[in-house]
Design a protein around this motif. Structure first.
Motif, PDB file in Angstrom:
ATOM      1  N   GLY A 118       0.776  -1.221   0.000  1.00  0.00           N
ATOM      2  CA  GLY A 118       0.000   0.000   0.000  1.00  0.00           C
ATOM      3  C   GLY A 118       0.810   1.274   0.000  1.00  0.00           C
ATOM      4  N   ASP A 119       2.095   1.187  -0.266  1.00  0.00           N
ATOM      5  CA  ASP A 119       2.971   2.364  -0.276  1.00  0.00           C
ATOM      6  C   ASP A 119       3.415   2.614  -1.715  1.00  0.00           C
ATOM      7  OD1 ASP A 119       4.854   4.330   0.013  1.00  0.00           O
ATOM      8  OD2 ASP A 119       5.983   3.329   1.593  1.00  0.00           O
ATOM      9  N   THR A 120       2.900   3.660  -2.314  1.00  0.00           N
ATOM     10  CA  THR A 120       3.246   3.981  -3.704  1.00  0.00           C
ATOM     11  C   THR A 120       4.144   5.202  -3.810  1.00  0.00           C
ATOM     12  OG1 THR A 120       1.225   5.297  -3.911  1.00  0.00           O
ATOM     13  CG2 THR A 120       1.106   2.964  -4.577  1.00  0.00           C
ATOM     14  N   HIS A 121       4.674   5.670  -2.678  1.00  0.00           N
ATOM     15  CA  HIS A 121       5.463   6.911  -2.687  1.00  0.00           C
ATOM     16  C   HIS A 121       6.933   6.693  -2.351  1.00  0.00           C
ATOM     17  CE1 HIS A 121       1.846   9.302  -3.163  1.00  0.00           C
ATOM     18  NE2 HIS A 121       1.305   8.661  -2.125  1.00  0.00           N
ATOM     19  N   THR A 122       7.242   5.765  -1.449  1.00  0.00           N
ATOM     20  CA  THR A 122       8.618   5.629  -0.965  1.00  0.00           C
ATOM     21  C   THR A 122       9.594   5.281  -2.085  1.00  0.00           C
ATOM     22  OG1 THR A 122       7.828   4.949   1.216  1.00  0.00           O
ATOM     23  CG2 THR A 122      10.104   4.401   0.663  1.00  0.00           C
ATOM     24  N   ALA A 123       9.227   4.354  -2.958  1.00  0.00           N
ATOM     25  CA  ALA A 123      10.114   3.968  -4.055  1.00  0.00           C
ATOM     26  C   ALA A 123      10.388   5.156  -4.974  1.00  0.00           C
ATOM     27  CB  ALA A 123       9.512   2.813  -4.842  1.00  0.00           C
ATOM     28  N   GLU A 124       9.342   5.941  -5.239  1.00  0.00           N
ATOM     29  CA  GLU A 124       9.523   7.114  -6.101  1.00  0.00           C
ATOM     30  C   GLU A 124      10.475   8.118  -5.468  1.00  0.00           C
ATOM     31  OE1 GLU A 124       6.959  10.863  -7.939  1.00  0.00           O
ATOM     32  OE2 GLU A 124       5.994   9.369  -6.650  1.00  0.00           O
TER      33      GLU A 124
END
Length: 501
Positions: A101-107
């Motif tokens: 549910g984490d779509t920001h950390t990788a970016e």
């Protein structure tokens, strides 16, 4: 590094600290990226070192680096496997985080690593363009012909080329220096394969040693300087250890070089108009980079790119100078900037020299090397996001101690290449004093000389003297290089004891 948190389905959540320093080290003070950093700090970083995605990422990285090491055999450019590996690793990172549910950390993490690469890429592009411009003006041809036609013995040329590599690499970087001087010894040695092989080894060692005491001499020192961990003047504390690192194996290898004279070479070199000015502009550009970092607290790349702009202006002057290059009779005002500055190679100046073209100098940059750095930085950054750098930091710097760890870094850099090794150390960001940061800078730089594949200079020269300077011809002298490595570390502890707390 202490870890706390909870475990769910083989997943460990690191909440002490909430985000590794690799993600925030250089973004905290950059306003465009501070928002991204604050967003990342509000999320949790997953430790994937025991997850299938982490194992898969390690496997991909090791396979890619195996292909890099086998470049000489496979004739496969070293940038290709690491670029593909970087993409695969970050896909794994993004997929796993998305599943949680984490779509920001990788970016956020990949943007940080792209920023790291962008600064390094632009800095090196400016430096390489200057070197190519000086080469196009005949600066290095003049140097080569002077050495070949002075009647020196092979042993004297062995020492001269080694000394030049040691002196030039702090300014021109070890990769470029090694390539240029390898051309000299190949021209001098001719069919004397023994001399060419030993002289190439000497040049690689000297270039790596000379690059270790200057922020501009090696990619590793440049990265340490850009991070602000060692100030510009502090690098020169490594001068004597670097001299020892080169002199010990050079003296041993010189005994294998005869005193006979090389075959005569009848050649004239012409220093084209503007060569001296470009050399002065390059030195001024380096001064601007130093001042931008030390006094204005701006990234050194700002000074380098400004200097590149000055070179492009001077290139325009060379192109339009009627005495050197006559202006074309017709000019299409609708042409692009590239077309306006680029002319047909068939057009000749009155003196017979081909027309100067700044974009040709840009084209001749070591693009394979630059793309290799992209792949390495993104690969190591991806592994760091998975938690492997934190684990390595705990193992090496937490259990072994900084001194032992930093000495071992030199041996690791001989196998893996010093650039990803130093990038990993900087990403770990262990708590060390200046003496220890200087030690790891020294060992990462000169440790790459232990094997031919341990440094960019060695890899490049293997391509330049293909079949003569090889992995095994270098390995034959690794024992002498190891003696120099140990002596340089001892010298650093002896003369720079005050830098250790």
């Amino acid at each position: 590094m202490a870890r706390s948190g909870f475990i769910t389905d083989r997943w460990k959540v690191i909440d002490d600290p909430p985000i590794p320093r690799v993600l925030l080290a250089s973004t905290a003070t950059l306003s465009p990226w501070s928002v991204l950093a604050s967003e990342a700090s509000s999320s949790t970083m997953l430790d994937l070192t025991g997850h299938w995605a982490g194992f898969a990422a390690l496997a991909v990285f090791f396979v890619a680096y195996g292909l890099v090491i086998a470049e000489e055999t496979l004739h496969l450019r070293k940038s290709k496997p690491v670029m593909v590996a970087a993409g695969i690793i970050w896909v794994l990172v993004a997929v796993v985080y998305a599943q949680h549910g984490d779509t920001h950390t990788a970016e956020i993490a990949v943007r940080h690593n792209l920023l790291e690469f962008a600064e390094l890429f632009l800095f090196l592009l400016a430096a390489m363009t200057y070197i190519n411009a000086m080469d196009e003006r005949g600066v290095f041809d003049l140097l080569r012909v002077k050495l070949v036609t002075q009647g020196y013995s092979l042993r004297t040329i062995f020492w001269i080329t080694g000394a030049l590599a040691f002196v030039i690499s702090p300014v021109a970087d070890n990769l470029t220096t090694a390539l240029l001087l390898a051309t000299v010894v190949i021209a001098v040695g001719g069919q004397n394969r023994k001399f060419v092989g030993v002289a190439c080894i000497n040049i690689v060692i000297a270039a790596n040693a000379g690059g270790a005491f200057s922020p501009f001499g090696d990619i590793t020192t440049l990265m340490v300087w850009q991070k602000g961990l060692v100030q510009f003047g502090q690098f020169f504390q490594l001068f004597l250890p670097a001299v020892v690192n080169w002199m010990v194996p050079a003296f041993i290898m010189s005994l294998a070089v005869g005193k006979e004279s090389p075959d005569p070479v009848h050649e004239q070199a012409v220093l084209h108009h503007g060569g001296g000015v470009i050399v002065c502009l390059f030195l001024f550009t380096i001064v601007m980079a130093v001042c931008a970092h030390n006094f204005l607290h701006l990234p050194p790349v700002m000074g380098m790119m400004t200097g590149l702009g000055l070179l492009k202006f001077y290139g325009y002057y060379l192109k339009r100078r009627d005495h050197f290059f006559p202006a074309p009779p017709e000019q299409n005002l609708g042409d692009t900037a590239l077309a306006l500055e680029g002319e047909s190679s068939k057009q000749k100046a009155r003196d017979g020299a081909s027309q100067y073209n700044i974009f040709k100098s840009l084209e001749r940059a070591e693009w394979d090397t630059l793309m290799f750095f992209y792949g390495v930085i993104l690969c190591v950054g991806g592994l760091g996001t998975m938690g492997y750098l934190a684990m390595g930091s705990e193992l090496m710097y937490g259990q072994l101690g900084p001194t032992t760890a930093n000495i071992l870094i030199g041996f690791l850099s001989a196998v893996v290449d010093n650039i990803p090794v130093m990038f990993a150390v900087l990403a770990m960001r262990p708590d060390m004093d200046v003496g220890q940061w200087l030690l790891v800078t020294l060992t990462a730089g000169v440790g790459g000389s232990l094997l031919s594949v341990g440094s960019a200079a060695g890899v490049a020269v293997m391509g330049q003297a293909r079949g003569v300077y090889t992995f095994f011809s270098h390995l034959k002298w690794s024992w002498a290089i190891l003696l120099g490595y140990a002596a340089s570390v001892w010298t650093h502890f002896l003369i720079n004891a005050s830098s250790f707390s």
